[in-house]
Motif scaffolding. Sequence first.
Motif, PDB file in Angstrom:
ATOM      1  N   PHE B 128      -8.941   3.102  -0.940  1.00 20.74           N
ATOM      2  CA  PHE B 128      -7.673   2.806  -1.609  1.00 20.74           C
ATOM      3  C   PHE B 128      -6.517   3.634  -1.088  1.00 20.74           C
ATOM      4  N   LYS B 129      -6.818   4.723  -0.359  1.00 26.84           N
ATOM      5  CA  LYS B 129      -5.714   5.426   0.291  1.00 26.84           C
ATOM      6  C   LYS B 129      -5.050   4.487   1.297  1.00 26.84           C
ATOM      7  N   GLY B 130      -5.825   3.530   1.801  1.00 23.53           N
ATOM      8  CA  GLY B 130      -5.260   2.561   2.729  1.00 23.53           C
ATOM      9  C   GLY B 130      -4.859   1.254   2.084  1.00 23.53           C
ATOM     10  N   ILE B 132      -3.810   0.447  -0.933  1.00 24.93           N
ATOM     11  CA  ILE B 132      -2.737   0.371  -1.937  1.00 24.93           C
ATOM     12  C   ILE B 132      -1.464  -0.152  -1.275  1.00 24.93           C
ATOM     13  N   PHE B 134       2.662  -0.742  -1.889  1.00 20.89           N
ATOM     14  CA  PHE B 134       3.814  -0.518  -2.751  1.00 20.89           C
ATOM     15  C   PHE B 134       4.821  -1.650  -2.599  1.00 20.89           C
ATOM     16  N   HIS B 159      -2.999  12.635  -2.825  1.00 18.85           N
ATOM     17  CA  HIS B 159      -2.757  12.163  -1.457  1.00 18.85           C
ATOM     18  C   HIS B 159      -1.370  11.530  -1.344  1.00 18.85           C
ATOM     19  N   PHE B 160      -1.036  10.673  -2.320  1.00 22.01           N
ATOM     20  CA  PHE B 160       0.263   9.997  -2.249  1.00 22.01           C
ATOM     21  C   PHE B 160       1.422  10.944  -2.571  1.00 22.01           C
ATOM     22  N   ARG B 162       1.511  14.040  -1.697  1.00 26.31           N
ATOM     23  CA  ARG B 162       1.757  14.780  -0.461  1.00 26.31           C
ATOM     24  C   ARG B 162       2.544  13.905   0.520  1.00 26.31           C
ATOM     25  N   ARG B 163       2.214  12.643   0.507  1.00 28.91           N
ATOM     26  CA  ARG B 163       2.780  11.740   1.500  1.00 28.91           C
ATOM     27  C   ARG B 163       4.226  11.367   1.188  1.00 28.91           C
ATOM     28  N   TYR B 164       4.489  11.055  -0.076  1.00 31.61           N
ATOM     29  CA  TYR B 164       5.842  10.610  -0.446  1.00 31.61           C
ATOM     30  C   TYR B 164       6.505  11.658  -1.326  1.00 31.61           C
ATOM     31  N   LYS B 165       6.851  12.796  -0.714  1.00 33.04           N
ATOM     32  CA  LYS B 165       7.378  13.911  -1.507  1.00 33.04           C
ATOM     33  C   LYS B 165       8.671  13.566  -2.227  1.00 33.04           C
ATOM     34  N   ASN B 166       9.590  12.894  -1.533  1.00 32.50           N
ATOM     35  CA  ASN B 166      10.915  12.670  -2.124  1.00 32.50           C
ATOM     36  C   ASN B 166      11.113  11.251  -2.625  1.00 32.50           C
ATOM     37  N   MET B 167      10.033  10.515  -2.751  1.00 31.84           N
ATOM     38  CA  MET B 167      10.171   9.091  -3.065  1.00 31.84           C
ATOM     39  C   MET B 167       9.615   8.829  -4.460  1.00 31.84           C
TER      40      MET B 167
END
Lengths: 415, 246
Positions: B128-130, B132, B134, B159-160, B162-167
Amino acid sequence: MMDANKLRILTESAKYDVSCSSSGSSKRYNDGIGSTNFGGICHSFSPDGRCISLLKIVMTNICTYDCEYCLNRRSNDVERAIATPDEICSLTMEFYKRNYIEGLFLSSAVYKNPSYTMELLLETVIKLRKLYNFNGYIHLKGIPGADNLLIMRAGEYVDRMSFNLELPSEKSLRLLAPQKSKNAILKPINFLSGEKQANTSIKSKFLPAGQTTQMIVGASPESDGQILKLSSALYKKFQLKRVYFSSYVPLNLKSKILPLNYTGQIREHRLYQADWLMRFYGFTASEIANENENLPLEYDPKCAYALRHPELFPVEINTAPLELLLKIPGIGIKSAYKIISSRKYGSLDFNDLLKMKVSLKRAVHFITAKGKFLGNDKQEQVKKLLAGTDVDLNYTQLTMFSSKELITSVITGEL
Amino acid sequence: MSIIYQIEDSLDGIFTAVYDSFLYKEHVLNVLVNFEQLDFLNAYRQIKIDKNKIDKVKNKLKNLLYPTNYKQIKVAFCSGDIKKHLIIFNYLVKIIKCDKDCSNNLSDLDMFNYDNLLSKIRLESHRFKGFIRFEKSKEGVYIAKFSPDNDITALIFPHFKRRYKNMPFILHDEKRNIIALSNKEKSLISYGNVNIFTLGVDKEFKNMFKLYHDSVNIKCRKNTRLMLNYLPKRYHVYLPEKDELI
């Protein structure tokens, strides 16, 4: 924003690059968007079963080269397009934010000249990292013949770089891709591997996921043994992470030198199996296949090895060391470790192996458990069992009519 | 004596049950959650949560298990398997009986089942890290809906983040109605529902990705079985590129 038609042209040109991995990189600590995952992540799978993990795209498919096997060769009449660095960057960002992709795979045809193309690629990569603050995975295809300084700078920004070897020998390269030469391809690979070794400190961000390469299998007459020997040398000499094989697909039907048929996925599959044996199972290239030998298509290379070396088998699973367990056909790394960790608590028999879900279909002919052997000890029969054809299958059903002519005469109503 | 335990649907319930099975020296046939249907042929014991018992079991396990394996108990409870209570219960009882960490002994069925439970959760959370997807709403929030087999929202959320810090983004598990929210300042996981209408808003990039998915495919190498092995059909619902199946 890139329009749909351009996207289609540019991604269709990139699809024959096989590399799709997004693994092995290290983290970047800054405030941008994105991260890399050490294990790599697949985001989707296309109907041909290959994973989609990166946005695979070429900068342009306008090419000055005229390679025999390539769809985008200069003399082919195909739709051409060129993208700007900003178009590629913004598309990557939008896809990445929606979790469609893990990063960018950027390649290009040779536009004007190698250094000019490399400059375009470098500009895109730098923009993506600095202007768009992208921290995800970037795999850049290098253009052989480009200036070393450009290649070196690109190495500082991307996770992985690769130069395609294209064909397994210089002779075939001269014949099918006259503008490319073995030396021109190996030079940047050598240069980058030297550069990476010089930057060994943990903080170094130079090519964190290393280098890979790719070659076409089946377009030229090299044997599997030769290909494996070459890839083993590449792993040793240049510390490559992967060597990819792409089975030949006839795209230019007018060519007189190229074979007309598909190489078939099974040969490619066997080569990858052999590649895995070299990288993870401690096999050497010469153990798997001799130089002028092809891999057997009916069973995997590990079975072939086991059949060639009857003196090593059967192996007692309760006492054999890990290296020997890994040589048993049908037992992979996971199963080998399962056996090693479980046998500490008591010796294992076949029932225990079944309970642990260790696949015994092939292994049963090559192992003993508590001294017991349940397989078949006649090599000819084992061969047939491994190939998946039963001994009895040699007999076919007889037809009512003894000859072909009789059948046609029945159909036409003469009889 | 053989008996069936009725427990509360929580890890604490399982810990208390483990304690009681040693206390009463009973052979436990099955562990059921309170609301499950009972039959009238077996004997039952209602297990009541007791803080004291839980602490004792936890301490014992902390001493016996390697720290990583101890942490895994919490992960195992995220499983969507209907038999998870029994599997975890059997594993814990076996560990205490062995008096050492024998999690690696996979030839033991209890250990194997537990290991299997964990690897299914690990596989799904990795997938699901892959898988998902948006969708950007009109307000600029990225919303992902999914319904995994196991309760993995809490496992994949970091995980998400870390990936989308400002979103600003939302993960919504539609099966369990769990939502995970995150923006630049804050993040939280809670029960709830997302009522933001996203249908058709983000069509442009959906179509672009669908086009990419189609054009990267090599038609003469079609291998549907392989594709379905990696990407089972139950996951296709939320993937824009798999709108119409081949």
